[in-house]
Design a protein around this motif. Structure first.
Motif, PDB file in Angstrom:
ATOM      1  N   PRO A   1      29.163  35.329  88.653  1.00 16.70           N
ATOM      2  CA  PRO A   1      28.792  33.950  88.992  1.00 16.70           C
ATOM      3  C   PRO A   1      29.740  33.278  89.978  1.00 16.70           C
ATOM      4  O   PRO A   1      29.306  32.524  90.856  1.00 16.70           O
ATOM      5  CB  PRO A   1      28.806  33.248  87.628  1.00 16.70           C
ATOM      6  CG  PRO A   1      28.478  34.328  86.652  1.00 16.70           C
ATOM      7  CD  PRO A   1      29.153  35.554  87.194  1.00 16.70           C
TER       8      PRO A   1
ATOM      9  N   GLU B   1      28.623  31.647  93.541  1.00 16.29           N
ATOM     10  CA  GLU B   1      28.875  30.238  93.846  1.00 16.29           C
ATOM     11  C   GLU B   1      29.590  30.064  95.183  1.00 16.29           C
ATOM     12  O   GLU B   1      29.327  29.113  95.919  1.00 16.29           O
ATOM     13  CB  GLU B   1      29.708  29.623  92.717  1.00 16.29           C
ATOM     14  CG  GLU B   1      29.915  28.129  92.852  1.00 16.29           C
ATOM     15  CD  GLU B   1      30.591  27.534  91.629  1.00 16.29           C
ATOM     16  OE1 GLU B   1      30.405  26.337  91.378  1.00 16.29           O
ATOM     17  OE2 GLU B   1      31.289  28.279  90.909  1.00 16.29           O
TER      18      GLU B   1
ATOM     19  N   ALA C   1      23.132  31.389  86.648  1.00  9.82           N
ATOM     20  CA  ALA C   1      24.103  32.474  86.479  1.00  9.82           C
ATOM     21  C   ALA C   1      25.315  32.005  85.690  1.00  9.82           C
ATOM     22  O   ALA C   1      25.824  32.718  84.816  1.00  9.82           O
ATOM     23  CB  ALA C   1      24.533  33.006  87.846  1.00  9.82           C
ATOM     24  N   LYS C   2      25.785  30.795  85.971  1.00  5.99           N
ATOM     25  CA  LYS C   2      26.952  30.262  85.264  1.00  5.99           C
ATOM     26  C   LYS C   2      26.632  29.986  83.802  1.00  5.99           C
ATOM     27  O   LYS C   2      27.528  29.936  82.960  1.00  5.99           O
ATOM     28  CB  LYS C   2      27.436  28.989  85.957  1.00  5.99           C
ATOM     29  CG  LYS C   2      28.030  29.243  87.341  1.00  5.99           C
ATOM     30  CD  LYS C   2      28.374  27.965  88.074  1.00  5.99           C
ATOM     31  CE  LYS C   2      29.574  27.278  87.483  1.00  5.99           C
ATOM     32  NZ  LYS C   2      29.976  26.103  88.295  1.00  5.99           N
TER      33      LYS C   2
END
Length: 294
Positions: free
Chosen positions: A24, A28, A233-234
């Protein structure tokens, strides 16, 4: 730069209950708009997306795709432009092997970031160049798995050869001991352009005018989808589920939303997703509206 022979990468994928994924933090920090200033150069391969098959688009950076492109080049020297957050490590190792075995000279240009599986691919170049503002990011295999404690123990053992193969590849490029590469991987290291050259991961810096940020890199919907992908994703959602959810939101599929209104987040979000996913999605309403309106 002459690279010593690299031991064959593991030939088998991990257990069916597990899959590689993009870290992640790398997703980002990845800017999909970074491109080569001269995008129309001949004999050029662009690796500007996550590594592996993308079920959302039906495409993706796969070994099958790269193999087909290389066959069409007939042994001519090739330039590979890289700006990728990584992804499927198995595909990354396979692409690495394809480039190392290619008859022509291979020049790798890291335009933005080459993280995880993409950093392995970057090591395949006869010459590796990196933007001064670019980054290599190396870490141990990062993946998703399901199963009981016995399956997880076996899965950890399955991942170990992949970590060893990566450390060996980095060591072969830099000339440093495998143990030092393993330490960098354990620390999830971000290595800037100048440091990459100093440490031997790259041979030289790219000229400043060889990289640009393209306004045509994606539509508004694609940019919104990327932002939402980072949020999901986070929160711990696997890549395949993220793609499926985003596609369902775009098409307004009520069943995907689990409620009366397309795009609504159900109160009984599956246990595979972090409990606070609903709050995160509600906080990204602008992104959802952009996708539904695409």
């Amino acid at each position: 730069m002459t690279i010593k022979a690299i031991p064959a990468a593991p030939a088998d994928r991990p257990r069916a209950a597990a899959s590689f994924d993009v870290l992640p933090q790398a997703l980002e920090r990845w800017n999909p708009a970074i491109r080569a200033a001269a995008e129309d150069e001949p004999n050029t391969i662009s690796i500007l997306d996550p590594i592996g098959y993308d079920p959302w688009t039906g495409e993706g950076v796969t070994a099958k795709r790269i193999s087909g492109i290389l066959r069409g080049m007939g042994g001519a020297d090739v330039t590979v432009n890289v700006n990728s957050p990584g992804g499927d490590m198995f595909e990354g190792l396979a692409i690495y092997n394809l480039l190392r075995e290619y008859k022509g000279s291979v020049t790798i240009k890291v335009l933005g970031i080459a993280a995880s599986a993409a950093s392995v691919i970057a090591m395949a170049g006869d010459q590796v160049q990196v933007a001064r503002s670019g980054f290599l990011m190396i870490h141990n295999c990062w993946s998703w798995a399901v199963g009981n404690r016995h399956a997880f123990r076996e899965f950890a053992d399955t991942l170990e050869p992949f970590d060893q193969a990566m450390a060996d590849i980095y060591a072969a490029r830099t000339g440093d001991p495998i143990e030092k590469m393993a330490e960098l991987m354990d620390a999830e290291s971000w290595i800037g352009g100048s440091a990459a050259v100093e440490q031997g991961f790259a041979d030289s810096l790219l000229p400043s005018d060889s990289v640009k940020e393209s306004a045509k890199a994606g539509t508004a919907a694609q940019i919104a989808a990327h932002r939402l992908d980072v949020i999901l994703a986070k929160q711990g959602m696997p890549r395949s589920e993220r793609r499926s959810l985003i596609q369902d939101i775009k098409s307004g599929t009520p069943s995907a939303a689990g409620g009366d209104k397309p795009g609504a987040v159900p109160p009984d979000t599956p246990s595979a997703i972090a409990p606070d996913l609903t709050a995160s999605l509600n906080g990204a309403q602008e992104i959802l509206n952009s996708l539904k309106g695409a």
